[in-house]
Design a protein around this motif. Sequence first.
Motif, short mmCIF file in Angstrom:
data_model
loop_
_atom_site.label_atom_id
_atom_site.label_comp_id
_atom_site.label_asym_id
_atom_site.label_seq_id
_atom_site.Cartn_x
_atom_site.Cartn_y
_atom_site.Cartn_z
N MET C 135 -10.02 -7.41 -49.19
CA MET C 135 -9.48 -6.64 -50.24
C MET C 135 -8.96 -5.52 -49.49
N SER C 137 -7.84 -4.92 -46.61
CA SER C 137 -6.51 -4.96 -45.77
C SER C 137 -5.41 -5.24 -46.82
N SER C 138 -5.59 -6.04 -47.80
CA SER C 138 -4.51 -5.93 -49.04
C SER C 138 -3.91 -4.63 -49.49
N LEU C 139 -4.97 -3.71 -49.77
CA LEU C 139 -4.76 -2.32 -50.03
C LEU C 139 -3.88 -1.68 -49.15
N LEU C 140 -4.42 -2.07 -48.10
CA LEU C 140 -3.58 -1.08 -46.87
C LEU C 140 -2.19 -1.72 -46.79
N ALA C 141 -2.23 -3.11 -46.79
CA ALA C 141 -0.78 -3.34 -46.71
C ALA C 141 -0.04 -3.09 -48.14
N LEU C 142 -0.30 -2.82 -48.84
CA LEU C 142 0.12 -2.13 -50.04
C LEU C 142 0.82 -0.78 -50.01
N VAL C 144 0.91 0.78 -46.99
CA VAL C 144 1.81 0.79 -45.74
C VAL C 144 3.16 0.32 -46.31
N ASN C 145 3.18 -0.67 -46.97
CA ASN C 145 4.55 -1.11 -47.42
C ASN C 145 5.11 -0.17 -48.68
N SER C 149 1.46 5.48 -46.35
CA SER C 149 0.43 5.30 -45.02
C SER C 149 0.11 6.74 -44.75
N LEU C 231 -10.83 0.98 -43.98
CA LEU C 231 -9.20 0.67 -43.70
C LEU C 231 -8.40 1.57 -44.41
#
Lengths: 390, 300, 283
Positions: C135, C137-142, C144-145, C149, C231
């Motif tokens: 969860m 890392s998903s949020l971080l990916a969101l 960042v994308n 960030s 994260l």
Amino acid sequence: MSAAAPAGAAPTEGTSAGTDLVLRGLRKSYGSFTAVHDLDLVVPSGSFFALLGPSGCGKTTTLRMVAGLEEPTSGQIMLGGSDVSRLKPYKRPVNTVFQSYALFPHLSIAENVAFGLKRRGKKKVDAEVAAMLELVELSDLAKRRPAQLSGGQQQRVALARALINRPQVLLLDEPLGALDLKLRRQMQLELKHIQTEVGLTFVHVTHDQEEAMTMADTVAVMNKGRIEQMGAPEDLYENPATTFVANFLGQSNLVAGSVVEGGGETVALDVQGTRLTAPRARLATDAPQVWVGVRPEKITLTRAGSPAPSAAAGNLLAGGVVTDISFVGVSTQYVVRMPWGQELSVFLQNTGAHERLVVGDAVDLHWSPDHTFCLDASQDARAGVEEDES
Amino acid sequence: MSAASHLPGGGASAASDDAPRKRGLGGYLLLSPGGLWLVVFFVVPTVTLVATSLYDPSGSLQLGYAMTWHWQNYTDAVVDYGPQLLRSLQYAVIATIACVLMGYPLAYAIAFKGGRFKNLMLVAVIAPFFTSFLVRTLSWQYILGDNEAVVSLLRWLHVLGPEGHLLATPFAVITGLTYNFLPFLVLPLYASLEKVDRRLLEAASDLYASPFTAFRKVTLPLSMPGLVAGTLLTFIPAAGDYINSELLGNPTTRMVGNEIQDLFAAGDYPTASSLSVILMAAIVLLVAIYVRRAGTEELV
Amino acid sequence: MSTATPSATATAPRSAGSRFTRWLGDNVVLLVGLLVLLYMFTPVFVVILMSFNDPAARNSYSFDGFTLDNWTNICGPLGMCEALRVSIEIGVLATLVATLLGTLMAFAMVRHRFRGRAAANIVIFLPMATPEVVMGSSLLALFVNGGVSGLLGFWTILIAHIMFCLSFVVVTVKARLAGLDPRLEQAAMDLYANEWQTFWRISFPLVFPGILAAALLSFSLSFDDFIITNLNAGQEVTFPMFVWGAAQRGIPAQINVVGTIMFLIALAAVVAGDVLARRRAGR
């Protein structure tokens, strides 16, 4: 069916038609399933009206539509001359005593009873609440919580909570279902007494035929979303119009027969080669093929060949053999096998007037032609038979 | 806890069949704020994670990533971190089994033997968890420390050698995992056991079942929903955890969570994401098999 | 039971020993259960003990001597109370928002019928079945994308905490609401209470214990969370992150003071709640 139904129940003697509860073409469908079929019904103001039927017959749905807890698919609910069918429940001058009571567990008994008055903006409610608790004999429990009360006491709180609002119609949804038998009988009398005292219209939903007949002025028997028959309790019992009513209200012996001659006040019937008679008024059908019906307690048994006692003289079915006897206190119930294989029930009062019979005795069945009724042979003879009772 | 759930004659059955739910827009209105939150911050991120796992790993946070459907991220992740992944699942399974062995008697004791201390015992299950997760995990460092009572006792009993220790071993990591996720097993299991009708047990013993048979044939099957829920709530977070491994383990006890965290910290988002997706997939697979077995076959 | 009595009396009065064995047989589960409870409390005792520790060296995590200094000087370690403040702020905000949104969702799920209920159920359930690291890392990916960030910090932590608390709130309130007889609400409507009055006078008070439990759960989840927070925290430091950092360098004893205080507050809240419930029921 529906339009004709109120015929039996039209004791609209008073001029109170203005506050009658009138249902017109009331229907409720869930998808393809229709719970209530185009119901037409007039409940006269001030009457004690019972909707009687087995579970799933649509009686509770009907009640909930009147309360506003269920929206009709079509049709109208008229109360005091105005259409209330689309009003929210809290806008209707109707209150409900719920099955299992639905008392508010976080409020005291007094607060429960005062709830409706307060919602309608009344400030000083204490005196009224006290009077109402007095009526249901719960004055000393006013400060308790519902969970601290017995079933019978909770039932009376539920009643008080509804009654205090003086609704035009009080709806009772199986209000005594959760009580044990003895308490139920006692509450039936109390309810009837309270209804007479306050003079409100009560609409009572129940599956208990004895309860309906004890309390109500008018009983409507419902089956599969329709009213089968409606009328005063004695009337329904003595003159069932359908096999369902004949079996659901008490018990009936139904024997296949045909009308052979029917010009005058009485009609002649042929049952398994025996000739019987019945009053023309008690024919519920014009068809020649009929179910010939008689209630078990109307029959008298004699040893084969013995003459009938005078009261039960008239109709005779001979050649029976006693196959089962059960003693139930006030009466003895016999099962008699007839020559054509059918078993009939006979209830004899334990008055001491009858000879003691044993299983295997050959007997004749006698009853008065006045107690004979005839129903449409196309109906299921076992409709409304309650398997779990008797 | 209070009277509401124990209304005479009312209860859950009445609640379910007799009350048609309201239709109309009201439901959506109530649902949408929270629902949107979950969609935007859970569903969308999960999709983003899968997308990120296929980015070209040669990019970086500063320069941006290119979507190149780089499936090789997955093979790289499996090759590089396969051992950690397997270790995570293994530790999680062992910890879950340990939780069942300890949690079942506890839940059973509370439900059937708790009497008027039931609520107190339930509070006791939850209470330790208000001290911060990290703080209580750290306290295991002390309990299992080389100079403390437990290790000394085990050395004296020759369970451990004179140089043997507990801290920084797989045992310590699994102990920590077991400890930290035990309440997640006990609470749902208790809820299930609580609902078991005592009369069923009496009926079973009336029908010649020994107490153990009665347990195996009546109590255990009836508590399965709680046991399944509890084991899932234990296994899933345990498989993804890296705190216990970091604080109580050593470099050879590293779990997949440690690697994912470090990869993100190092800025290798594509590999980190693919490793996350693999972890999730592995868990979903195991859980699906498990639920199937637990659901269709009698677990004896 | 009664059939066994004659044979028992016929042989011999039971010895104290056999009675003890029998008692043990009946209560062995209870004993095991109590031992497990003891196991669960051991770390709490350690935390309380360590809050009075006077460490000999910075890195030592053993009990070296008794002192009250940690309690009188809670905010001694640099940055700890600041981190604590951040955690409490996030915890309170996340609890408020998650409890509100989650309660609304629970009402929708239990009391309303609409298309997509099954899908909604899955979306509510999934966050509880997803490992935190996924969860997080998903949020971080969101983030960042989404190009935010640079903004990682207080608000992204709050967003994450609300997200993972929501499901737990929905489940807790739903359980309470499902046990609430809908006829109570119907009875209120029948007694002239409109929708608003029905909610505030009947539904809300009866569901309130569930809402309160959900709020407590939310706060403790939020206050405790490390993995997802770590994260998505950027430069922000929460209390668990402070502890994490300290664990690498040497743990200040004050951390145990905070742990003890949290424990005592929670205990007090639970006891108060129970006393209140008892008093209400007894009235």
